[in-house]
Write a protein that holds these residues in place. Structure first.
Motif, PDB file in Angstrom:
ATOM      1  N   THR A  23       0.808  -1.230   0.000  1.00  0.00           N
ATOM      2  CA  THR A  23       0.000   0.000   0.000  1.00  0.00           C
ATOM      3  C   THR A  23       0.836   1.272   0.000  1.00  0.00           C
ATOM      4  OG1 THR A  23      -0.111   0.176   2.416  1.00  0.00           O
ATOM      5  CG2 THR A  23      -1.821  -1.172   1.328  1.00  0.00           C
ATOM      6  N   GLY A  24       2.141   1.144   0.174  1.00  0.00           N
ATOM      7  CA  GLY A  24       3.003   2.316   0.301  1.00  0.00           C
ATOM      8  C   GLY A  24       3.232   2.719   1.745  1.00  0.00           C
TER       9      GLY A  24
ATOM     10  N   GLN B  68      17.818 -13.594   8.068  1.00  0.00           N
ATOM     11  CA  GLN B  68      18.378 -14.066   6.811  1.00  0.00           C
ATOM     12  C   GLN B  68      17.363 -14.811   5.952  1.00  0.00           C
ATOM     13  OE1 GLN B  68      22.085 -16.153   7.505  1.00  0.00           O
ATOM     14  NE2 GLN B  68      22.978 -14.392   8.557  1.00  0.00           N
ATOM     15  N   LYS B  69      16.299 -15.314   6.552  1.00  0.00           N
ATOM     16  CA  LYS B  69      15.270 -16.033   5.799  1.00  0.00           C
ATOM     17  C   LYS B  69      14.158 -15.112   5.293  1.00  0.00           C
ATOM     18  CE  LYS B  69      16.033 -20.298   8.369  1.00  0.00           C
ATOM     19  NZ  LYS B  69      15.459 -21.271   9.302  1.00  0.00           N
ATOM     20  N   ASN B  70      14.152 -13.857   5.728  1.00  0.00           N
ATOM     21  CA  ASN B  70      13.074 -12.940   5.365  1.00  0.00           C
ATOM     22  C   ASN B  70      13.434 -12.171   4.092  1.00  0.00           C
ATOM     23  OD1 ASN B  70      11.015 -11.064   5.195  1.00  0.00           O
ATOM     24  ND2 ASN B  70      11.039 -10.581   7.382  1.00  0.00           N
ATOM     25  N   GLN B  71      13.273 -12.838   2.963  1.00  0.00           N
ATOM     26  CA  GLN B  71      13.658 -12.243   1.685  1.00  0.00           C
ATOM     27  C   GLN B  71      12.789 -11.052   1.304  1.00  0.00           C
ATOM     28  OE1 GLN B  71      13.915 -15.469  -1.126  1.00  0.00           O
ATOM     29  NE2 GLN B  71      15.745 -16.285  -0.163  1.00  0.00           N
ATOM     30  N   ARG B  72      11.539 -11.067   1.676  1.00  0.00           N
ATOM     31  CA  ARG B  72      10.660  -9.938   1.367  1.00  0.00           C
ATOM     32  C   ARG B  72      11.192  -8.668   2.027  1.00  0.00           C
ATOM     33  NH1 ARG B  72       4.815  -9.652   0.163  1.00  0.00           N
ATOM     34  NH2 ARG B  72       4.257  -7.453   0.351  1.00  0.00           N
ATOM     35  N   ALA B  73      11.530  -8.759   3.308  1.00  0.00           N
ATOM     36  CA  ALA B  73      12.064  -7.593   4.022  1.00  0.00           C
ATOM     37  C   ALA B  73      13.412  -7.174   3.436  1.00  0.00           C
ATOM     38  CB  ALA B  73      12.201  -7.900   5.509  1.00  0.00           C
ATOM     39  N   GLN B  74      14.249  -8.136   3.102  1.00  0.00           N
ATOM     40  CA  GLN B  74      15.548  -7.813   2.508  1.00  0.00           C
ATOM     41  C   GLN B  74      15.373  -7.039   1.201  1.00  0.00           C
ATOM     42  OE1 GLN B  74      18.090 -11.335   2.241  1.00  0.00           O
ATOM     43  NE2 GLN B  74      17.089 -12.096   4.091  1.00  0.00           N
ATOM     44  N   ARG B  75      14.415  -7.454   0.368  1.00  0.00           N
ATOM     45  CA  ARG B  75      14.159  -6.738  -0.886  1.00  0.00           C
ATOM     46  C   ARG B  75      13.699  -5.307  -0.606  1.00  0.00           C
ATOM     47  NH1 ARG B  75      11.891 -11.719  -2.296  1.00  0.00           N
ATOM     48  NH2 ARG B  75       9.788 -10.930  -1.883  1.00  0.00           N
ATOM     49  N   PHE B  76      12.819  -5.145   0.391  1.00  0.00           N
ATOM     50  CA  PHE B  76      12.341  -3.808   0.731  1.00  0.00           C
ATOM     51  C   PHE B  76      13.487  -2.932   1.222  1.00  0.00           C
ATOM     52  CE2 PHE B  76      10.892  -0.859   4.038  1.00  0.00           C
ATOM     53  CZ  PHE B  76      10.167   0.009   3.240  1.00  0.00           C
ATOM     54  N   TYR B  77      14.315  -3.456   2.116  1.00  0.00           N
ATOM     55  CA  TYR B  77      15.421  -2.659   2.644  1.00  0.00           C
ATOM     56  C   TYR B  77      16.430  -2.322   1.546  1.00  0.00           C
ATOM     57  CZ  TYR B  77      13.511  -3.832   7.228  1.00  0.00           C
ATOM     58  OH  TYR B  77      12.688  -3.974   8.316  1.00  0.00           O
TER      59      TYR B  77
ATOM     60  N   MET C 261       9.386   4.177   6.404  1.00  0.00           N
ATOM     61  CA  MET C 261      10.832   4.218   6.216  1.00  0.00           C
ATOM     62  C   MET C 261      11.292   5.647   5.952  1.00  0.00           C
ATOM     63  SD  MET C 261      13.783   2.796   6.178  1.00  0.00           S
ATOM     64  CE  MET C 261      13.554   1.021   6.062  1.00  0.00           C
ATOM     65  N   ASP C 262      10.585   6.357   5.096  1.00  0.00           N
ATOM     66  CA  ASP C 262      10.948   7.749   4.807  1.00  0.00           C
ATOM     67  C   ASP C 262      10.927   8.591   6.077  1.00  0.00           C
ATOM     68  OD1 ASP C 262      11.229   7.089   2.134  1.00  0.00           O
ATOM     69  OD2 ASP C 262       9.331   8.010   1.519  1.00  0.00           O
ATOM     70  N   ALA C 263       9.920   8.393   6.913  1.00  0.00           N
ATOM     71  CA  ALA C 263       9.829   9.144   8.170  1.00  0.00           C
ATOM     72  C   ALA C 263      10.975   8.782   9.115  1.00  0.00           C
ATOM     73  CB  ALA C 263       8.477   8.879   8.846  1.00  0.00           C
TER      74      ALA C 263
END
Length: 90
Positions: A23-24, A51-60, A30-32
């Motif tokens: 949803t943004g 290390q198993k959380n690929q979704r979060a890694q992609r976001f970061y 993150m911007d805040a």
């Protein structure tokens, strides 16, 4: 949650309920967080991500963070393995 230290600012927690994914809202949070760290005069923000959380890694990664190392810690009876990700500011 942001935590100040001599090595910069740690982004300790950034979670969304699943129905808010895409949803943004995460980008806005993150911007805040990055803006607050910059206003505090921090030169870098770092965080730990499983290390198993690929979704979060992609976001970061999309948010400008890069893997700079690893950390291992015990949570209850489990051993957790995180990547440490860092983003330089300004």
């Amino acid at each position: 949650m942001l935590i100040r230290s001599d090595s910069g600012v740690e982004l300790s927690k950034l979670y969304l309920v699943p129905d808010q994914h895409g949803t943004g809202a995460a980008t806005a949070l993150m911007d805040a967080a990055l803006d607050a760290a910059s206003q505090w005069g921090a030169h870098r923000v770092w965080l730990g991500v499983n290390q198993k959380n690929q979704r979060a890694q992609r976001f970061y990664t999309k948010s400008g963070f890069t893997i700079s190392g690893t950390r291992t810690f015990q949570l209850g009876v489990h051993i957790e393995n995180d990547y440490v990700m860092v983003r330089e500011l300004g």
